[in-house]
Design a protein around this motif. Structure first.
Motif, mmCIF file in Angstrom:
data_model
loop_
_atom_site.group_PDB
_atom_site.id
_atom_site.type_symbol
_atom_site.label_atom_id
_atom_site.label_comp_id
_atom_site.label_asym_id
_atom_site.label_seq_id
_atom_site.Cartn_x
_atom_site.Cartn_y
_atom_site.Cartn_z
ATOM 1 N N LYS A 126 0.838 -1.186 0.000
ATOM 2 C CA LYS A 126 0.000 0.000 0.000
ATOM 3 C C LYS A 126 0.883 1.250 0.000
ATOM 4 O O LYS A 126 0.601 2.219 -0.692
ATOM 5 C CB LYS A 126 -0.873 -0.016 1.255
ATOM 6 N N GLN A 127 1.937 1.185 0.761
ATOM 7 C CA GLN A 127 2.821 2.335 0.835
ATOM 8 C C GLN A 127 3.518 2.581 -0.496
ATOM 9 O O GLN A 127 3.668 3.717 -0.936
ATOM 10 C CB GLN A 127 3.856 2.090 1.925
ATOM 11 N N LEU A 128 3.914 1.499 -1.139
ATOM 12 C CA LEU A 128 4.570 1.648 -2.431
ATOM 13 C C LEU A 128 3.601 2.227 -3.456
ATOM 14 O O LEU A 128 3.939 3.104 -4.239
ATOM 15 C CB LEU A 128 5.107 0.304 -2.914
ATOM 16 N N LEU A 129 2.367 1.741 -3.409
ATOM 17 C CA LEU A 129 1.372 2.283 -4.326
ATOM 18 C C LEU A 129 1.106 3.747 -3.996
ATOM 19 O O LEU A 129 0.768 4.545 -4.865
ATOM 20 C CB LEU A 129 0.080 1.474 -4.239
ATOM 21 N N GLY A 130 1.283 4.071 -2.726
ATOM 22 C CA GLY A 130 1.087 5.451 -2.292
ATOM 23 C C GLY A 130 2.027 6.412 -2.990
ATOM 24 O O GLY A 130 1.735 7.591 -3.130
ATOM 25 N N THR A 131 3.173 5.913 -3.462
ATOM 26 C CA THR A 131 4.103 6.805 -4.138
ATOM 27 C C THR A 131 3.480 7.395 -5.396
ATOM 28 O O THR A 131 3.707 8.536 -5.735
ATOM 29 C CB THR A 131 5.415 6.085 -4.553
ATOM 30 N N MET A 132 2.671 6.589 -6.078
ATOM 31 C CA MET A 132 2.026 7.088 -7.299
ATOM 32 C C MET A 132 0.989 8.151 -6.931
ATOM 33 O O MET A 132 0.887 9.190 -7.568
ATOM 34 C CB MET A 132 1.312 5.957 -8.041
ATOM 35 N N LYS A 133 0.239 7.848 -5.906
ATOM 36 C CA LYS A 133 -0.792 8.772 -5.472
ATOM 37 C C LYS A 133 -0.153 10.109 -5.079
ATOM 38 O O LYS A 133 -0.633 11.182 -5.431
ATOM 39 C CB LYS A 133 -1.519 8.167 -4.270
ATOM 40 N N PHE A 134 0.922 9.976 -4.375
ATOM 41 C CA PHE A 134 1.664 11.159 -3.942
ATOM 42 C C PHE A 134 2.066 12.008 -5.141
ATOM 43 O O PHE A 134 1.897 13.219 -5.155
ATOM 44 C CB PHE A 134 2.909 10.693 -3.184
ATOM 45 N N ARG A 135 2.586 11.363 -6.169
ATOM 46 C CA ARG A 135 3.033 12.096 -7.348
ATOM 47 C C ARG A 135 1.860 12.792 -8.029
ATOM 48 O O ARG A 135 1.960 13.947 -8.423
ATOM 49 C CB ARG A 135 3.723 11.161 -8.332
ATOM 50 N N HIS A 136 0.753 12.070 -8.151
ATOM 51 C CA HIS A 136 -0.404 12.687 -8.798
ATOM 52 C C HIS A 136 -0.868 13.914 -8.023
ATOM 53 O O HIS A 136 -1.137 14.962 -8.593
ATOM 54 C CB HIS A 136 -1.552 11.684 -8.905
ATOM 55 N N GLN A 137 -0.950 13.733 -6.731
ATOM 56 C CA GLN A 137 -1.425 14.845 -5.906
ATOM 57 C C GLN A 137 -0.463 16.025 -5.986
ATOM 58 O O GLN A 137 -0.881 17.176 -6.109
ATOM 59 C CB GLN A 137 -1.567 14.399 -4.454
ATOM 60 N N ALA A 138 0.825 15.731 -5.924
ATOM 61 C CA ALA A 138 1.812 16.800 -5.945
ATOM 62 C C ALA A 138 1.794 17.513 -7.300
ATOM 63 O O ALA A 138 1.828 18.736 -7.365
ATOM 64 C CB ALA A 138 3.198 16.247 -5.662
#
Lengths: 834, 201
Positions: free
Chosen positions: A318-330
């Motif tokens: 989940k945390q690794l997938l969170g990296t993508m989410k983070f990028r999109h949000q940023a």
């Protein structure tokens, strides 16, 4: 206590030796952080290819569900195929190092560097089709996370039981990577691979390897393989590698060379943000960098010791997938704020904005709030954040987008020009402070202001929630389409600051957000940042640990503000900003009597270096009166925590009241704070040795806490042999408490550790299986203070009779000597082959 | 080959300018030209889909000059070389702010410069269901319909299916360049630029 685990041995070799899980204690883990990772997880995120597949299915008018699952399977195949091919060929020296001279021309967006791309694709095209075989290379398909695989603690009884259950059901957890190629439908979008590589010849070579891997992968990814074995290529190759791949080192080693720089530190900070949730809700400035690391260092000295981890089920996937989410949000934040700034400056020139703000009819509190924000943003005299962002222009300049640089500079310029206006507003406010009843309630500040300021405040500032505004209901000063960007000039001014801060946020994380290569992330247990910045020095605890300091220091380090171990003997009537040095020179600083004053002074100045001159932010907060008008104190640069020491020596934190005579008898406590902002901005401002000096100081504070008994001062490795764990589990149908100690020491569960370690060692060396074993003290004496010679008698499977192994072993410790004769090692019994 | 194309462009351009002039008077004359279609690419077993220019009899020279085929030309695939990423910020405006960030020319433009762009690969076509638009969830049909409606609403003429033409130049990647509005009576091409509110220059 944070502990580390990484899977050391090969996953699916089904020999009797099975697999050993290794757990490094913190000290060992810290030492390992300077080494390049040889065990690495690669996560392939099927989110983007999945969306593309659904669209393609719609175009082709075909069944969505089957098409999607096929697309995922094809994406996984392609991802595995290309990454392993790149890894093997770099290892086999078929894909050469990319010359530094080429890389030097590139910024973070490697795909926009034609020279590098040409070099990479040319080398790629020269590769032969046959698969390179590389010794020591192994790839594992992690289908399901093995319990404790990513945990950061030494396993306890129930962890061992979970490990046993998982290994009894091994095929559901891991598989050969090659099998990915034969799957035609995948139910899951993501795929996790684990690559185990041979040791690198040098650390340099290892870090180089991972950097090459990322560049080759991201540039080769877009090319067509054009083989019948790989289909649906459009749906994966169209996406840039940063949308698809995240790479993480297993265990304590690192993928990038650790260094005490903002770029590197942000990589470690990154996971904290992901855990916290949305990017836009977290204004994470340089002044928060390393907070987590400092906290981690502190945790290792916590009283609870080995068992103190309460997050065992931490979901790395989940945390690794969170990296993508983070990028999109940023990236969305970047887009949104660029759009706002561009629109505002397009419609209103700097001159117009300034004249509309200064001549507009705004209330005092509106102006004061604007100026509080302006001060925090631009006034270096009183704001650490303002100092921090002065270096941002250079960072922005590196990023090639002229729009961003231009808009950032316009925002800075506007705010600089507002400073004279704000000085008047401040003066007016300070006069009113003398008669607090004249003060109107403050306006709510923007969220960024709250976040940036909060680190140095003991109370919560109210902040304004962003609201979608509707065109029909409010006046319009600047609009875009149907969005009202600001209703008047003053609000435009505040929005400009807010958006500029958001730009700065994204740029601070440029390595994660704007890079087009695979994302990189550190595991929770990775201590590289901590070690690189000398917060934790695994090699030098000895000279530090004899010092003692008050425990209050720790909490203040963690809150990002360091209270020095001093009391201020001040009867101040009015808030003032003074430097620490000044306070010492004026004799205002009283040291805690438990310390030798001269020593502390020397140490402090030595450790603090230039920070000694940093202004102390004197706080007069927390009294009811002040709370009401807190923002004014904040922007006047008088932020910070205040507490009082009563005549009885008690600490109180809410007693300060300037007008109360009674309180004058008390002295303010520990109140010269070294704002962490000051320390953090040194990372970008000056040589980072200054930064290190400051951090060194914090680190030393941490070390004072615990002394020689601390087990973390020495590198220790624990090992769990999964075969022994499953064996024990099968025997007892659970893991008995008495077995835990032996099992985490890599032994079987037997009579005691002396026996089990001896047996395990014999089995490991000989390949024979021991059926039973017992221990005899050869001299018949038991003396727990001395090492004792003992005999272990073993019964080997398939052999008749028992055999003696002499050992030297204290009860419940590992044997210091095991004397296995050569004849025993080579012993082969006829029955065994049956 | 390229030089002949340029020459052809010049000649055809002259012809079209006159036509475009006339078209202002009678729009139905536009139907002479071509059709844009999105469909699977033949001779590939990899489920590739592309955007095609389909020429009628009256416009076969257009196709012929563009791709040496008189009936249809592949303008671009609905795919690219690792180009889609959320760090391409123009993608956000295509899916969220199309109508506030961009404005469309009131008059149609001649399509020579448009096809020159396809010819030298500096332009790409996309529709609402393009994989380029990965910020929009294709599983949500209403979101897709909304996006298509948003695309269509750019058209000054009522259009059943409009296509966006975006830049494929790295410096302005995914910036909207043209809108092709397909109607029952033909195709209408409009140039796009930043809205005055957003960028006055």
């Amino acid at each position: 206590m944070k502990k580390s685990i990484f899977l050391l041995s090969l996953f699916f070799i089904s020999t009797a030796k099975s697999e050993v899980l290794s757990y490094s204690n913190k000290n060992l883990c810290a030492r390992q952080s300077a080494e390049p990772a040889t065990n690495v997880y690669l996560l392939l995120d099927g989110f983007a290819p999945g969306r593309a597949a659904l669209k393609r299915a719609l175009d082709l008018k075909t069944d969505k569900s089957v098409f999607l699952k096929t697309a995922w399977a094809e994406f996984h195949k392609r991802g595995y195929f290309l990454s392993q091919k790149i890894i093997k060929n770099i290892l086999a020296a078929k894909l050469p190092k990319i010359p530094d001279s080429l890389l030097a021309q590139c910024t973070s967006q490697i795909d926009k560097c034609p020279e590098v791309k040409q070099f990479v694709l040319e080398k790629w095209s020269l590769l032969e089709n046959r698969s390179e075989s590389v010794s020591g290379y192994q790839c594992t398909w992690v289908k399901k996370t093995i319990p404790n695989q990513f945990s950061t603690k030494i396993p306890n009884r129930s962890d061992l039981e979970q490990i046993a259950l998982a290994y009894l059901d091994k095929n559901n957890y891991i598989d050969r990577c090659e099998n990915i190629l034969s799957i035609s439908l995948q139910e899951q979008p993501d795929l996790m691979l684990k690559f185990s590589l041979p040791e690198f010849k040098s650390a340099e070579e290892g870090f180089q390897f991972w950097s090459q891997f990322k560049i080759y992968l991201s540039l080769v990814w877009g090319q067509k393989i054009k083989s019948k074995d790989f289909r649906f290529e459009d749906l994966s190759r169209s996406f840039s590698a940063d949308e698809l791949f995240t790479i993480m080192a297993d265990g304590c080693k690192s993928i990038s060379k650790p260094e005490c720089s903002t770029d590197f530190l942000n990589t470690s900070q990154f996971r904290e943000i992901i855990k916290k949730g949305k990017f836009e809700n977290n204004y994470l400035m340089a002044n928060e960098i390393l907070k987590a690391e400092i906290k981690q260092a502190k945790d290792s000295f916590s009283e609870e010791g080995v068992q103190s981890l309460n997050d065992p089920s931490f979901d790395v996937r989940k945390q690794l997938l969170g990296t993508m989410k983070f990028r999109h949000q940023a990236n969305y934040q970047l887009y949104l704020n660029l759009k706002k700034l561009k629109t505002i400056f397009n419609q209103k020139s700097e001159e117009t904005l300034i004249s509309d703000i200064t001549s507009g009819k705004f209330s005092d509190s509106e102006k004061e709030t604007l100026c509080a924000e302006n001060n925090k943003f631009i006034n270096q005299e009183i704001s650490g954040f303002a100092k921090e962002i002065t270096s941002a222009s250079q960072i922005f300049a590196v990023y090639q987008d002229k729009d961003i640089v231009n808009l950032w500079e316009k925002s800075i310029s506007l705010n600089l020009k507002l400073q004279s206006f704000c000085k008047d507003v401040d003066r007016n406010l300070k006069n009113k402070m003398l008669n607090p009843e004249e003060l109107a309630p403050a306006d709510k500040t923007k969220k960024w202001f709250n976040s940036v300021t909060q680190y140095s405040l003991p109370f919560n500032i109210q902040y304004e929630n962003a609201q979608e505004q509707n065109l029909s209901s409010i006046p319009v000063y600047v609009k875009l389409g149907t969005d009202v960007l600001c209703s008047d000039a003053l609000r435009c001014g505040r929005n400009i600051i807010e958006s500029a801060v958001a730009l700065y946020q994204v740029i601070l994380f440029r390595k994660q957000v704007l890079s087009s290569t695979a994302n990189e992330m550190n595991a929770d247990k990775n201590l590289s940042a901590t070690v690189a910045c000398h917060i934790y020095d695994p090699w030098a605890p000895a000279q530090l640990r004899k010092k003692k300091l008050i425990s209050d220091l720790i909490s203040s380090v963690i809150s990002g503000v360091t209270l020095l171990p001093i009391y201020l003997d001040l009867n101040f009537e009015r808030p003032q900003v003074v430097s620490f040095k000044q306070l010492v020179e004026n004799g205002n600083v009283k040291f805690d009597p438990v310390f030798n004053e001269d020593d502390v002074k020397k140490t402090l100045f030595l450790d603090l270096g230039p920070f000694a001159k940093a202004p102390c932010y004197l706080s007069l907060s927390n009294s009811q009166d002040l709370k009401l008008h807190q923002n004014r104190y904040v922007f006047s640069g008088i932020t910070f925590q205040g507490c009082m020491k009563s005549a009885e020596g008690e600490m109180a934190s809410d007693l300060l009241n300037l007008t109360d005579n009674k309180l004058k008898e008390l002295s303010a406590c520990g109140s010269c704070t070294l704002n962490f902002e000051e320390a953090a901005l040194a990372t970008v401002h000056s040589q980072y040795s200054v930064f290190r000096a400051g951090l060194r100081f914090f680190a030393s504070l941490i070390y004072f806490l615990k002394d020689l008994d601390n087990p973390n001062s020495n590198p220790i490795e624990f090992q769990v042999d999964t075969a022994y764990v499953t064996e024990t589990f099968k025997k007892y149908n659970s893991i008995p408490d008495k077995c835990v100690f032996e099992l985490i020491n890599g032994s079987q569960c037997m009579e005691n550790l002396c026996v089990s370690k001896t047996v395990s060692e014999y089995e490991r060396l000989s390949g024979n299986k021991v059926e039973s074993a017992s221990i005899w003290n050869s001299n018949g004496e038991v003396n727990s203070f001395q090492t004792i010679s003992k005999d272990v008698w073993i019964k080997i499977k398939g052999c008749d009779g028992e055999f003696r192994i002499p050992i030297t072993c204290e009860d419940n410790k590992k044997p210091s000597f095991i004397g296995i004769g050569n004849y025993l090692l080579k012993k082969k019994c006829s029955k065994e082959s049956l | 080959m390229k030089s002949s194309f340029v020459l052809w462009v010049v000649l055809f351009g002259l012809l079209l300018q006159q036509q475009a002039f006339a078209l202002k008077v009678d729009r139905s004359l536009m139907s002479f030209s071509f059709q844009i279609e999105k469909h699977p690419i033949a001779n590939t077993d990899d489920y590739s889909v592309g955007y095609f220019l389909v020429c009628s009899q009256s416009s076969q020279s257009l196709c012929q000059n563009l791709c040496q085929n008189s009936s249809s030309c592949l303008l671009n695939e609905d795919a690219c070389e690792a180009c889609i990423s959320s760090s391409e910020l123009n993608l956000f405006s295509l899916s969220a702010d199309l109508r506030s960030v961009y404005q469309i020319s009131k008059e149609q433009v001649n399509f020579i410069q448009l096809f020159q762009g396809f010819y030298n690969k500096s332009l790409m076509l996309m529709n609402a269901n393009s994989i380029f638009n990965f910020l929009v969830d294709a599983n949500d049909e209403s979101a897709l319909q909304k996006l298509q409606a948003e695309f269509n609403s750019l058209c000054p003429v009522s259009s059943g299916q409009s296509f966006l033409v975006v830049s494929s130049d790295p410096k302005s990647f995914m910036k909207l360049a043209y809108v092709i509005c397909q109607t029952g009576s033909g195709n209408f091409i409009y140039q796009s630029e930043y809205s005055k509110e957003y960028d006055n220059n």
